[in-house]
Write an enzyme that holds these catalytic residues in place. Sequence first.
Site, PDB file in Angstrom:
ATOM      1  N   LYS A   1     -56.549  48.398 -27.074  1.00 21.13           N
ATOM      2  CA  LYS A   1     -57.962  48.509 -27.459  1.00 21.13           C
ATOM      3  C   LYS A   1     -58.517  47.150 -27.932  1.00 21.13           C
ATOM      4  O   LYS A   1     -59.566  46.716 -27.469  1.00 21.13           O
ATOM      5  CB  LYS A   1     -58.142  49.581 -28.547  1.00 21.13           C
ATOM      6  CG  LYS A   1     -57.735  50.976 -28.060  1.00 21.13           C
ATOM      7  CD  LYS A   1     -57.928  52.036 -29.107  1.00 21.13           C
ATOM      8  CE  LYS A   1     -56.938  51.963 -30.252  1.00 21.13           C
ATOM      9  NZ  LYS A   1     -55.540  52.205 -29.859  1.00 21.13           N
ATOM     10  N   THR A   2     -57.770  46.496 -28.824  1.00 22.56           N
ATOM     11  CA  THR A   2     -58.205  45.188 -29.328  1.00 22.56           C
ATOM     12  C   THR A   2     -58.254  44.176 -28.187  1.00 22.56           C
ATOM     13  O   THR A   2     -59.184  43.379 -28.078  1.00 22.56           O
ATOM     14  CB  THR A   2     -57.221  44.696 -30.415  1.00 22.56           C
ATOM     15  OG1 THR A   2     -57.064  45.746 -31.365  1.00 22.56           O
ATOM     16  CG2 THR A   2     -57.706  43.443 -31.093  1.00 22.56           C
TER      17      THR A   2
ATOM     18  N   ASP B   1     -62.333  47.795 -35.636  1.00 23.47           N
ATOM     19  CA  ASP B   1     -61.103  48.560 -35.424  1.00 23.47           C
ATOM     20  C   ASP B   1     -61.062  49.682 -36.471  1.00 23.47           C
ATOM     21  O   ASP B   1     -61.671  49.547 -37.537  1.00 23.47           O
ATOM     22  CB  ASP B   1     -59.905  47.604 -35.603  1.00 23.47           C
ATOM     23  CG  ASP B   1     -58.648  48.150 -34.944  1.00 23.47           C
ATOM     24  OD1 ASP B   1     -58.743  49.183 -34.255  1.00 23.47           O
ATOM     25  OD2 ASP B   1     -57.582  47.540 -35.123  1.00 23.47           O
TER      26      ASP B   1
ATOM     27  N   THR C   1     -57.985  55.901 -32.991  1.00 24.09           N
ATOM     28  CA  THR C   1     -56.850  56.555 -32.335  1.00 24.09           C
ATOM     29  C   THR C   1     -57.259  57.884 -31.690  1.00 24.09           C
ATOM     30  O   THR C   1     -56.705  58.282 -30.687  1.00 24.09           O
ATOM     31  CB  THR C   1     -55.709  56.797 -33.348  1.00 24.09           C
ATOM     32  OG1 THR C   1     -56.287  57.316 -34.536  1.00 24.09           O
ATOM     33  CG2 THR C   1     -54.968  55.523 -33.647  1.00 24.09           C
TER      34      THR C   1
ATOM     35  N   ARG D   1     -47.408  47.510 -26.521  1.00 16.49           N
ATOM     36  CA  ARG D   1     -46.962  46.826 -27.744  1.00 16.49           C
ATOM     37  C   ARG D   1     -45.473  47.060 -27.977  1.00 16.49           C
ATOM     38  O   ARG D   1     -44.747  46.154 -28.378  1.00 16.49           O
ATOM     39  CB  ARG D   1     -47.758  47.280 -28.961  1.00 16.49           C
ATOM     40  CG  ARG D   1     -47.307  46.555 -30.229  1.00 16.49           C
ATOM     41  CD  ARG D   1     -48.088  46.957 -31.447  1.00 16.49           C
ATOM     42  NE  ARG D   1     -49.459  46.506 -31.359  1.00 16.49           N
ATOM     43  CZ  ARG D   1     -50.470  47.129 -31.947  1.00 16.49           C
ATOM     44  NH1 ARG D   1     -50.256  48.218 -32.636  1.00 16.49           N
ATOM     45  NH2 ARG D   1     -51.692  46.648 -31.829  1.00 16.49           N
TER      46      ARG D   1
HETATM   47  P1  ADP Z   1     -54.412  48.423 -29.834  1.00 17.07           P
HETATM   48  O1  ADP Z   1     -55.603  47.644 -30.300  1.00 17.07           O
HETATM   49  O2  ADP Z   1     -54.759  49.567 -28.933  1.00 17.07           O
HETATM   50  O3  ADP Z   1     -53.518  48.868 -30.974  1.00 17.07           O
HETATM   51  P2  ADP Z   1     -53.559  45.866 -28.698  1.00 17.07           P
HETATM   52  O4  ADP Z   1     -54.774  45.488 -27.951  1.00 17.07           O
HETATM   53  O5  ADP Z   1     -53.345  45.179 -30.022  1.00 17.07           O
HETATM   54  O6  ADP Z   1     -53.507  47.456 -28.922  1.00 17.07           O
HETATM   55  O7  ADP Z   1     -52.314  45.628 -27.722  1.00 17.07           O
HETATM   56  C1  ADP Z   1     -50.974  45.550 -28.187  1.00 17.07           C
HETATM   57  C2  ADP Z   1     -50.210  44.479 -27.433  1.00 17.07           C
HETATM   58  O8  ADP Z   1     -50.001  44.893 -26.099  1.00 17.07           O
HETATM   59  C3  ADP Z   1     -50.902  43.128 -27.362  1.00 17.07           C
HETATM   60  O9  ADP Z   1     -49.936  42.117 -27.536  1.00 17.07           O
HETATM   61  C4  ADP Z   1     -51.464  43.058 -25.948  1.00 17.07           C
HETATM   62  O10 ADP Z   1     -51.464  41.758 -25.490  1.00 17.07           O
HETATM   63  C5  ADP Z   1     -50.519  43.942 -25.161  1.00 17.07           C
HETATM   64  N1  ADP Z   1     -51.222  44.695 -24.120  1.00 17.07           N
HETATM   65  C6  ADP Z   1     -51.901  45.852 -24.326  1.00 17.07           C
HETATM   66  N2  ADP Z   1     -52.402  46.314 -23.171  1.00 17.07           N
HETATM   67  C7  ADP Z   1     -52.038  45.439 -22.222  1.00 17.07           C
HETATM   68  C8  ADP Z   1     -52.254  45.389 -20.792  1.00 17.07           C
HETATM   69  N3  ADP Z   1     -52.918  46.353 -20.174  1.00 17.07           N
HETATM   70  N4  ADP Z   1     -51.773  44.343 -20.101  1.00 17.07           N
HETATM   71  C9  ADP Z   1     -51.062  43.391 -20.746  1.00 17.07           C
HETATM   72  N5  ADP Z   1     -50.799  43.386 -22.095  1.00 17.07           N
HETATM   73  C10 ADP Z   1     -51.288  44.398 -22.815  1.00 17.07           C
END
Ligand code: ADP
Length: 329
Positions: free
Chosen positions: A66-67, A111, A160, A219
């Site tokens: 998401k981030t 977030d 979430t 992640r």
């Molecule tokens: P969320 O905000 O949903 O908790 P993040 O955006 O922080 O998740 O992603 C977690 C990790 O996974 C980060 O290091 C990100 O670079 C990696 N990541 C997430 N989705 C992808 C994707 N589709 N392709 C490559 N890396 C990804």
Amino acid sequence: MEKEDITLTPKEIKEDKKINLRPKAITDFIGQENLKLNLDTFIKSSVKTKNNLDHIILYGPPGLGKTTLANIIAHEKNVNIHSTSGPAFSKKGDLVTLLSNLADGDILFIDEIHRLSPIIEESLYPAMEDFKCDYIIGAGPSARVMQISIEKFTLIGATTRLGLLSRPLRDRFGIPLQLEFYNPESLKEILILNAKKLNVDIEQMAAFEIAKRSRGTPRIAIRLLKRILDFSIVQNSQGINMDIVLNSLKQMRIDSEGLDEMDRKYLKCISNDYNGGPVGVETLSAALLEQRDIIEDVIEPYLMQKGLVQRTSRGRIVSRKGMNHIKSN
Ligand code: ADP
């Protein structure tokens, strides 16, 4: 609010920034094909028409990107992104300051948006709808409410579960986007890309094995890759092969379905102590000494997706598949 084993440690955050593991462009974002196609269209349309991109709500379990997506949207639109989180706002003034500093087209990323206080949430409504913001000058009887205009911006919220948002807030997002668990093929691609960035050789089969055991979550896949890399360094191995992967995963107690100690504790609690269920989430929370949020948002979604657990109106039930899994692990 995340389960301990998928939260980035300060060291990992530093590593992430240093090596820049986060994809920047939408084309580098692997998987979530349907979401990407839609998002790409909405971004292109807003660029073409010079209209403001509608507010976006991204929802799905932690660690799915998401981030990362919020940052990609800013990159694709070539605008600034201001990132904050729901619990970070304590005063209405904080929000007014933030909103009045936004430039035309900027992105405000919040977030854990479901954790905004009701007062802050209400002050967001006029900002989202009319790009106006109320603020109070003075105090007591002489206090006056003033309204200021702010630049047109796009709010991107992340949560979430969509159901955690109040109805009025949810209704103000024109673009709801749900992130789903990744299939092993997409996770394998993410792992190979990250191994390249970390400058480590990884066998295709080895990458696929890690992918299968990453709970459908990038992640977790990246985290496992880094820990397995630690094992390979200490064992003086040239790169990451299947042997290293299998031994490291065994050592970290990640089982064949990618479940960890906490997942197994959860399944065992229902199947052994409550005869397979149904059990209410509050009871589970007390028995496992784990917050209800963590159980509902982090532990259960993957177990349900795998068909190991079912949520019913009377409580949680471990399926036959879940029972068999416990017996063999
Ligand atoms: P969320 O905000 O949903 O908790 P993040 O955006 O922080 O998740 O992603 C977690 C990790 O996974 C980060 O290091 C990100 O670079 C990696 N990541 C997430 N989705 C992808 C994707 N589709 N392709 C490559 N890396 C990804």
